[in-house]
Design a protein around this motif. Sequence first.
Motif, short mmCIF file in Angstrom:
data_model
loop_
_atom_site.label_atom_id
_atom_site.label_comp_id
_atom_site.label_asym_id
_atom_site.label_seq_id
_atom_site.Cartn_x
_atom_site.Cartn_y
_atom_site.Cartn_z
N ILE A 31 89.57 3.22 -94.68
CA ILE A 31 89.81 4.03 -93.47
C ILE A 31 88.51 4.26 -92.71
O ILE A 31 88.45 4.09 -91.48
CB ILE A 31 90.47 5.37 -93.85
N GLN A 32 87.45 4.60 -93.43
CA GLN A 32 86.17 4.84 -92.77
C GLN A 32 85.59 3.55 -92.21
O GLN A 32 84.92 3.56 -91.18
CB GLN A 32 85.18 5.48 -93.74
N SER A 33 85.85 2.41 -92.87
CA SER A 33 85.35 1.13 -92.35
C SER A 33 86.02 0.76 -91.03
O SER A 33 85.47 -0.02 -90.24
CB SER A 33 85.57 0.01 -93.38
N LEU A 34 87.20 1.32 -90.80
CA LEU A 34 87.92 1.09 -89.54
C LEU A 34 87.54 2.09 -88.46
O LEU A 34 88.15 2.13 -87.40
CB LEU A 34 89.43 1.13 -89.79
N GLY A 35 86.51 2.90 -88.76
CA GLY A 35 85.96 3.79 -87.75
C GLY A 35 86.63 5.14 -87.63
O GLY A 35 86.38 5.86 -86.66
N LYS A 43 88.11 9.09 -84.06
CA LYS A 43 89.50 9.26 -84.45
C LYS A 43 90.36 8.05 -84.10
O LYS A 43 91.59 8.13 -84.09
CB LYS A 43 90.08 10.51 -83.78
N GLU A 44 89.75 6.92 -83.80
CA GLU A 44 90.50 5.70 -83.45
C GLU A 44 90.17 4.59 -84.45
O GLU A 44 89.00 4.39 -84.80
CB GLU A 44 90.16 5.26 -82.03
N PHE A 45 91.21 3.88 -84.85
CA PHE A 45 91.02 2.76 -85.76
C PHE A 45 90.59 1.53 -84.95
O PHE A 45 91.18 1.22 -83.91
CB PHE A 45 92.31 2.45 -86.52
N THR A 46 89.57 0.85 -85.44
CA THR A 46 89.06 -0.32 -84.74
C THR A 46 88.42 -1.28 -85.73
O THR A 46 87.93 -0.87 -86.80
CB THR A 46 88.01 0.09 -83.68
N PHE A 47 88.43 -2.55 -85.38
CA PHE A 47 87.79 -3.57 -86.21
C PHE A 47 86.40 -3.96 -85.67
O PHE A 47 85.81 -4.92 -86.14
CB PHE A 47 88.67 -4.84 -86.27
N TYR A 50 83.64 -4.28 -88.29
CA TYR A 50 83.68 -5.53 -89.06
C TYR A 50 83.05 -6.65 -88.25
O TYR A 50 82.27 -7.46 -88.79
CB TYR A 50 85.13 -5.89 -89.41
N SER A 51 83.38 -6.73 -86.98
CA SER A 51 82.83 -7.77 -86.11
C SER A 51 81.32 -7.66 -86.02
O SER A 51 80.61 -8.67 -86.12
CB SER A 51 83.46 -7.67 -84.72
N GLU A 52 80.82 -6.44 -85.86
CA GLU A 52 79.38 -6.26 -85.73
C GLU A 52 78.64 -6.56 -87.03
O GLU A 52 77.57 -7.17 -87.02
CB GLU A 52 79.09 -4.83 -85.27
N VAL A 53 79.22 -6.15 -88.15
CA VAL A 53 78.57 -6.39 -89.45
C VAL A 53 78.53 -7.88 -89.76
O VAL A 53 77.50 -8.42 -90.21
CB VAL A 53 79.30 -5.63 -90.57
N LEU A 54 79.65 -8.58 -89.52
CA LEU A 54 79.71 -10.01 -89.83
C LEU A 54 78.81 -10.84 -88.92
O LEU A 54 78.53 -12.01 -89.23
CB LEU A 54 81.15 -10.50 -89.73
N LYS A 55 78.36 -10.27 -87.81
CA LYS A 55 77.43 -10.97 -86.93
C LYS A 55 75.99 -10.52 -87.14
O LYS A 55 75.07 -11.11 -86.56
CB LYS A 55 77.82 -10.72 -85.47
N THR A 257 78.45 0.94 -93.40
CA THR A 257 78.28 0.96 -94.85
C THR A 257 79.59 0.65 -95.55
O THR A 257 79.64 -0.13 -96.51
CB THR A 257 77.77 2.35 -95.30
N MET A 258 80.68 1.25 -95.08
CA MET A 258 81.97 1.05 -95.71
C MET A 258 82.49 -0.37 -95.50
O MET A 258 83.19 -0.91 -96.36
CB MET A 258 82.98 2.07 -95.17
#
Length: 292
Positions: A31-35, A43-47, A50-55, A257-258
């Motif tokens: 949940i925290q990894s989704l922001g 309070k909004e879920f977002t990917f 993940y995009s920023e970490v993988l880049k 981090t998550m």
Amino acid sequence: MNSKYKPYILVLPFLLIMTLIFFMGLINGVIQSLGYLPFIGLKEFTFKFYSEVLKDKEFLSSLSYTLYISLASSILSVGIGILVAFLLDKVKKDGKLSYGLYETPIIIPHLVGILVVIYIFSQTGIISRVMYLIGIIKEPSDFPLLIYDEKGIGIIFVYLYKQIPYVALTVYSVLKNLNKGLKDVALNLGASSMQAVIYIILPLLAPSILSSFLITFAFDFGAFEVPFLLGSPAKSMLPVKAYIDYTNPDFAYRPYTMVTNVIISTISLLLVLGYTQIFKYFGKKGKEGGII
């Protein structure tokens, strides 16, 4: 109470508590990894995290470094462990002393292994001091940097110390129970000893070899204490990077981090699935009259 189910009932409370703690932590991390961090206004879920970490170049460098350490230590552990297993099978000594020689490192904690490696292989360790005393090196600092180095040699040494005996024990337990008549038949038909090992013995050992590799790789990939205490300040394995990022006082950085933790957990889960599939495959082959 039925004695058949009594052990399972007795451990059920512990399993329920541990399972609850594990899944609550895992779900909270996802949940925290989704922001979603309402306590800081997110309070909004977002990917996007993940995009920023993988880049991120730092993350990719840490990932490649983690894969390098895990693969190197696992391949070396399995290769040397197989040789030790064959040596044990050849000498055929099943006494307490021979078992103790390769079982003792398994039960010794990694922290003890870390201290052993530091005392032996550091620039102020036993080997460097002996080389200094006999004149091979002029100063202890001339000894090659094997601890806290970017190649992770010290980390690999600790993993080898722990994992070679484990692989040897796993493979030897299967090897000593194999039907040696198969090898004798191959030799009688004109095969060399090496051909008999490659084409007869190793395929029979394949399940234990592959499972040992996956277990050691999964542990090395997710381990924290060894790379944290022996790793280079210039390079960090993913678990160490996740810990360092987690201690960042800026809570806005927590989703990154998550994301790292979720990636580590996902890779570990895939390795577990691979482990189960290997046993299903070889179990099916065995029932069909295949290699086992």
